[in-house]
Design a protein around this motif. Structure first.
Motif, short mmCIF file in Angstrom:
data_model
loop_
_atom_site.label_atom_id
_atom_site.label_comp_id
_atom_site.label_asym_id
_atom_site.label_seq_id
_atom_site.Cartn_x
_atom_site.Cartn_y
_atom_site.Cartn_z
N TYR A 105 -1.12 -7.11 -5.74
CA TYR A 105 -1.94 -7.41 -4.90
C TYR A 105 -2.11 -5.79 -4.28
O TYR A 105 -2.09 -4.92 -4.79
CB TYR A 105 -1.66 -8.55 -3.77
CG TYR A 105 -2.96 -9.31 -3.28
CD1 TYR A 105 -3.84 -9.42 -4.04
CD2 TYR A 105 -2.72 -9.40 -1.75
CE1 TYR A 105 -5.03 -10.19 -3.32
CE2 TYR A 105 -3.72 -10.05 -1.35
CZ TYR A 105 -4.93 -10.48 -1.85
OH TYR A 105 -5.94 -10.94 -1.34
N ALA A 106 -2.44 -6.30 -2.93
CA ALA A 106 -2.81 -5.01 -2.15
C ALA A 106 -1.46 -4.14 -1.90
O ALA A 106 -0.45 -4.82 -1.72
CB ALA A 106 -3.28 -5.18 -0.80
N PRO A 107 -1.58 -2.71 -2.25
CA PRO A 107 -0.53 -1.90 -1.89
C PRO A 107 0.02 -2.17 -0.38
O PRO A 107 -0.66 -2.57 0.69
CB PRO A 107 -1.04 -0.59 -2.17
CG PRO A 107 -2.25 -0.67 -2.86
CD PRO A 107 -2.77 -2.09 -2.58
N CYS A 108 1.16 -1.56 -0.17
CA CYS A 108 1.93 -1.58 1.11
C CYS A 108 2.07 -0.18 1.47
O CYS A 108 2.22 0.83 0.59
CB CYS A 108 3.05 -2.32 1.06
SG CYS A 108 3.17 -4.06 1.03
N GLN A 109 2.11 0.03 2.66
CA GLN A 109 2.33 1.44 3.35
C GLN A 109 3.70 1.63 3.31
O GLN A 109 4.47 1.02 3.43
CB GLN A 109 1.51 1.69 4.76
CG GLN A 109 2.41 0.81 5.75
CD GLN A 109 1.45 0.61 6.68
OE1 GLN A 109 0.20 -0.05 6.64
NE2 GLN A 109 1.85 0.78 8.20
N THR A 110 3.78 3.22 3.34
CA THR A 110 5.25 3.85 3.35
C THR A 110 5.38 4.66 4.83
O THR A 110 6.34 4.60 5.37
CB THR A 110 5.37 4.74 2.48
OG1 THR A 110 4.77 5.75 2.44
CG2 THR A 110 5.72 4.13 0.87
N GLU A 111 4.25 4.67 5.43
CA GLU A 111 4.20 5.34 6.80
C GLU A 111 3.20 4.73 7.52
O GLU A 111 2.16 3.80 7.30
CB GLU A 111 3.35 6.52 6.65
CG GLU A 111 4.76 7.79 5.90
CD GLU A 111 4.38 9.35 5.89
OE1 GLU A 111 3.42 9.28 6.62
OE2 GLU A 111 5.00 9.91 5.25
N ASP A 112 3.21 4.79 9.03
CA ASP A 112 2.48 4.17 9.97
C ASP A 112 0.83 4.56 9.90
O ASP A 112 -0.12 3.70 10.30
CB ASP A 112 3.00 4.33 11.51
CG ASP A 112 4.22 3.72 11.76
OD1 ASP A 112 4.66 2.53 10.97
OD2 ASP A 112 4.67 4.00 12.73
#
Length: 206
Positions: A138-145
């Protein structure tokens, strides 16, 4: 949750890293795409498709099928849903990002899926990956703000509006939410009322 690099052998059942393609122009073009506080998905962007790599991916990765180049950008830390297509999806990580992935083979006969089977894969910026058709994503997740940017390559027409809702015969049809898109949502995922809610367990958050 453990983050596994896509260069690890553990990624092999889910996809592969693609090498040999010059992604610099695509990376540069993506710098001007929106980066909202939520998540935005655009299936087809003519400016991206006009770059030389568009024809190269169509020719070499999709066997001269007609494809679309778009993007998924924004801020996200949660699973929310899992989807799959009848074809592989190619992603270019413009920033570092995390893909939360499962396997279609682990979907139960009642079209539910246990989220404890999901694995988290780190895709470093500049990495081009193929996510196999049997891989739930599904949608990617961030690693930084600062959020994430991701190019999404799929066969032309994928994720566009349906002409009509398919008749339910074998049961899987109730997962179809767009062309070439089968989706299983989580009750905490904030999806619209037409989505099939079949993810059981934690709505994973990184």
């Amino acid at each position: 949750m453990e983050l596994i690099n896509v260069c690890s052998p553990e990624f092999r059942p889910y996809g592969r890293v693609i090498t040999g393609y010059d992604v610099d122009g695509l990376m540069k073009a993506m710098e001007s795409t929106p980066l909202p506080e939520d998540v935005v998905y655009v299936a087809s962007v003519p400016e991206l498709e006009a770059l030389p790599i568009g024809a190269e991916l169509s020719d070499g990765i999709y066997g001269q099928m007609e494809i679309q180049l778009g993007y998924c950008n924004g801020h996200n830390k949660k699973l929310n849903a899992l989807e799959y297509h009848r074809d592989s999806e190619v992603n270019l990580a413009v920033t570092d990002l995390v893909l939360l992935l499962g396997r279609q083979q682990d979907i139960e006969e009642d079209f539910t899926y246990d989220t404890s089977k999901v694995k988290a894969f780190l895709v470093p910026a500049g990495t081009l990956v193929e996510v196999y058709a049997t891989t739930l994503h599904y949608a990617p997740c961030q690693t930084e703000d600062s959020g994430f940017r991701c190019v999404v390559v799929l066969p032309r027409g994928t994720n566009t509006d349906l002409d009509h809702k398919p008749h339910v015969k074998c049961g899987e049809e109730k997962l179809i939410t767009a062309r070439n898109k089968w989706l299983i949502g989580h009750e905490e995922g904030g999806l619209d009322g037409g989505a099939w809610i079949g993810l059981k367990g934690e709505n994973i958050s990184l």
